[in-house]
Design a protein around this motif. Sequence first.
Motif, mmCIF file in Angstrom:
data_model
loop_
_atom_site.group_PDB
_atom_site.id
_atom_site.type_symbol
_atom_site.label_atom_id
_atom_site.label_comp_id
_atom_site.label_asym_id
_atom_site.label_seq_id
_atom_site.Cartn_x
_atom_site.Cartn_y
_atom_site.Cartn_z
ATOM 1 N N ALA A 136 -18.125 -45.832 -2.516
ATOM 2 C CA ALA A 136 -18.571 -44.542 -1.995
ATOM 3 C C ALA A 136 -17.889 -43.395 -2.729
ATOM 4 C CB ALA A 136 -18.275 -44.451 -0.498
ATOM 5 N N ASP A 137 -18.651 -42.360 -2.991
ATOM 6 C CA ASP A 137 -18.105 -41.186 -3.664
ATOM 7 C C ASP A 137 -17.542 -40.175 -2.666
ATOM 8 O OD1 ASP A 137 -18.717 -42.111 -6.218
ATOM 9 O OD2 ASP A 137 -20.755 -41.345 -6.091
ATOM 10 N N THR A 138 -17.628 -40.498 -1.389
ATOM 11 C CA THR A 138 -17.110 -39.608 -0.352
ATOM 12 C C THR A 138 -16.196 -40.396 0.561
ATOM 13 O OG1 THR A 138 -18.985 -40.109 1.086
ATOM 14 C CG2 THR A 138 -19.199 -38.198 -0.368
ATOM 15 N N GLY A 139 -15.513 -39.703 1.431
ATOM 16 C CA GLY A 139 -14.638 -40.371 2.388
ATOM 17 C C GLY A 139 -13.223 -40.476 1.854
ATOM 18 N N PRO A 140 -12.300 -40.853 2.729
ATOM 19 C CA PRO A 140 -10.896 -40.947 2.313
ATOM 20 C C PRO A 140 -10.676 -42.148 1.387
ATOM 21 C CG PRO A 140 -11.153 -41.759 4.557
ATOM 22 C CD PRO A 140 -12.489 -41.204 4.133
ATOM 23 N N ALA A 141 -9.762 -41.965 0.448
ATOM 24 C CA ALA A 141 -9.406 -43.063 -0.456
ATOM 25 C C ALA A 141 -8.590 -44.092 0.308
ATOM 26 C CB ALA A 141 -8.603 -42.530 -1.632
ATOM 27 N N MET A 142 -8.928 -45.372 0.129
ATOM 28 C CA MET A 142 -8.185 -46.450 0.785
ATOM 29 C C MET A 142 -7.832 -47.489 -0.264
ATOM 30 S SD MET A 142 -10.300 -46.967 4.343
ATOM 31 C CE MET A 142 -9.105 -48.065 5.065
ATOM 32 N N THR A 143 -6.718 -48.188 -0.021
ATOM 33 C CA THR A 143 -6.346 -49.269 -0.921
ATOM 34 C C THR A 143 -7.256 -50.465 -0.654
ATOM 35 O OG1 THR A 143 -4.768 -50.262 0.609
ATOM 36 C CG2 THR A 143 -3.919 -48.544 -0.888
ATOM 37 N N ALA A 144 -7.253 -51.399 -1.571
ATOM 38 C CA ALA A 144 -8.079 -52.600 -1.425
ATOM 39 C C ALA A 144 -7.678 -53.379 -0.183
ATOM 40 C CB ALA A 144 -7.947 -53.469 -2.679
ATOM 41 N N THR A 145 -6.393 -53.574 0.033
ATOM 42 C CA THR A 145 -5.938 -54.313 1.206
ATOM 43 C C THR A 145 -6.288 -53.577 2.489
ATOM 44 O OG1 THR A 145 -4.200 -55.488 0.022
ATOM 45 C CG2 THR A 145 -3.888 -55.229 2.390
ATOM 46 N N ALA A 146 -6.201 -52.254 2.503
ATOM 47 C CA ALA A 146 -6.560 -51.475 3.693
ATOM 48 C C ALA A 146 -8.039 -51.653 4.030
ATOM 49 C CB ALA A 146 -6.231 -49.999 3.488
ATOM 50 N N LEU A 147 -8.900 -51.662 3.018
ATOM 51 C CA LEU A 147 -10.329 -51.875 3.262
ATOM 52 C C LEU A 147 -10.599 -53.262 3.843
ATOM 53 C CD1 LEU A 147 -11.990 -50.257 0.121
ATOM 54 C CD2 LEU A 147 -12.294 -49.554 2.498
ATOM 55 N N VAL A 148 -9.985 -54.297 3.259
ATOM 56 C CA VAL A 148 -10.197 -55.669 3.732
ATOM 57 C C VAL A 148 -9.633 -55.830 5.144
ATOM 58 C CG1 VAL A 148 -9.577 -58.100 3.343
ATOM 59 C CG2 VAL A 148 -10.321 -56.668 1.423
ATOM 60 N N THR A 149 -8.472 -55.254 5.397
ATOM 61 C CA THR A 149 -7.862 -55.331 6.731
ATOM 62 C C THR A 149 -8.733 -54.626 7.765
ATOM 63 O OG1 THR A 149 -5.671 -55.426 5.732
ATOM 64 C CG2 THR A 149 -5.780 -54.803 8.056
ATOM 65 N N ALA A 150 -9.250 -53.458 7.429
ATOM 66 C CA ALA A 150 -10.124 -52.724 8.354
ATOM 67 C C ALA A 150 -11.399 -53.513 8.639
ATOM 68 C CB ALA A 150 -10.463 -51.351 7.773
ATOM 69 N N GLU A 151 -11.950 -54.163 7.634
ATOM 70 C CA GLU A 151 -13.171 -54.946 7.840
ATOM 71 C C GLU A 151 -12.880 -56.171 8.705
ATOM 72 O OE1 GLU A 151 -17.003 -56.126 7.993
ATOM 73 O OE2 GLU A 151 -16.268 -54.203 7.293
ATOM 74 N N ARG A 152 -11.736 -56.795 8.494
ATOM 75 C CA ARG A 152 -11.369 -57.945 9.331
ATOM 76 C C ARG A 152 -11.177 -57.513 10.783
ATOM 77 N NH1 ARG A 152 -7.312 -60.773 5.032
ATOM 78 N NH2 ARG A 152 -8.939 -61.835 3.841
ATOM 79 N N ALA A 153 -10.565 -56.359 10.996
ATOM 80 C CA ALA A 153 -10.377 -55.837 12.351
ATOM 81 C C ALA A 153 -11.724 -55.522 12.987
ATOM 82 C CB ALA A 153 -9.501 -54.591 12.322
ATOM 83 N N ARG A 154 -12.632 -54.969 12.208
ATOM 84 C CA ARG A 154 -13.979 -54.667 12.709
ATOM 85 C C ARG A 154 -14.690 -55.955 13.089
ATOM 86 N NH1 ARG A 154 -19.300 -54.188 11.502
ATOM 87 N NH2 ARG A 154 -20.328 -52.238 11.982
ATOM 88 N N HIS A 155 -14.531 -56.975 12.279
ATOM 89 C CA HIS A 155 -15.181 -58.265 12.530
ATOM 90 C C HIS A 155 -14.631 -58.916 13.803
ATOM 91 C CE1 HIS A 155 -17.454 -61.820 11.634
ATOM 92 N NE2 HIS A 155 -16.375 -62.568 11.640
ATOM 93 N N ALA A 156 -13.373 -58.676 14.093
ATOM 94 C CA ALA A 156 -12.758 -59.260 15.285
ATOM 95 C C ALA A 156 -13.102 -58.483 16.551
ATOM 96 C CB ALA A 156 -11.240 -59.306 15.114
ATOM 97 N N SER A 157 -13.648 -57.260 16.410
ATOM 98 C CA SER A 157 -13.984 -56.447 17.575
ATOM 99 C C SER A 157 -15.274 -56.936 18.221
ATOM 100 C CB SER A 157 -14.120 -54.979 17.173
ATOM 101 O OG SER A 157 -15.267 -54.801 16.378
ATOM 102 N N PRO A 158 -15.520 -56.603 19.501
ATOM 103 C CA PRO A 158 -16.711 -57.085 20.205
ATOM 104 C C PRO A 158 -18.030 -56.628 19.574
ATOM 105 C CG PRO A 158 -15.166 -56.033 21.732
ATOM 106 C CD PRO A 158 -14.629 -55.853 20.357
ATOM 107 N N GLU A 159 -18.056 -55.419 18.997
ATOM 108 C CA GLU A 159 -19.318 -54.959 18.413
ATOM 109 C C GLU A 159 -19.541 -55.478 17.003
ATOM 110 O OE1 GLU A 159 -16.234 -51.780 17.784
ATOM 111 O OE2 GLU A 159 -17.062 -52.595 19.607
ATOM 112 N N ALA A 160 -18.656 -56.363 16.522
ATOM 113 C CA ALA A 160 -18.788 -56.901 15.169
ATOM 114 C C ALA A 160 -20.044 -57.738 14.995
ATOM 115 C CB ALA A 160 -17.568 -57.733 14.800
ATOM 116 N N GLY A 161 -20.608 -58.239 16.072
ATOM 117 C CA GLY A 161 -21.825 -59.038 15.960
ATOM 118 C C GLY A 161 -23.035 -58.230 15.576
#
Length: 189
Positions: A136-161
């Motif tokens: 993405a050309d917009t939004g805050p810059a995140m490290t690679a590990t931060a992106l993967v960690t955030a996605e894993r947390a999202r996947h573990a949340s109830p709305e991840a389905g």
Amino acid sequence: MSATISRPPLRAVPFRTPTARLALRSESPAAGHAELDGAWWPRSRDLTSELSGLADMLDPLWGRITRIAVNPRHWPILPPRIVVNGHVVRVGWFTSELDPHEILLLSYTAGRWDLLVIPPETGAPSAARLMAAASADTGPAMTATALVTAERARHASPEAGVTHGSGSALSSQVSPSSHGRNQRRAVGR
């Protein structure tokens, strides 16, 4: 009178997996601002074959890739070099200097590229979100590990389905644009 035609002998061509699954930024970040330049989703943890596919695809687009650096944490075997379009590319590794979910590619003509490495076992919806976030050309810059960690947390949340979109947008296609750290080429979107 008869003519003979000399044909070259048939040669075996090794099977290559489909091109790399890749998404890159279309514009350059601000000067001195360290960000990811996009994301790469390899099909396996076989770094030798995965790097060959990635570099074969990027070499003609960016100019000759000269070096590749990875963090060895997620790769069981690290090749010291790979052959890309007829030339040898050295592969190095860094444990503390390089994010475990990142790959660094260097080219004399395009400069340095930092790509998020999406784990091969990631599902298509999660990979699509990670590829979109890293390129993405917009939004805050995140490290690679931060992106993967955030996605894993999202996947573990109830709305991840609930998924938005499909993984079909992940097929590699090249769209016309420029290249290099100061100019970007979009691939895989």
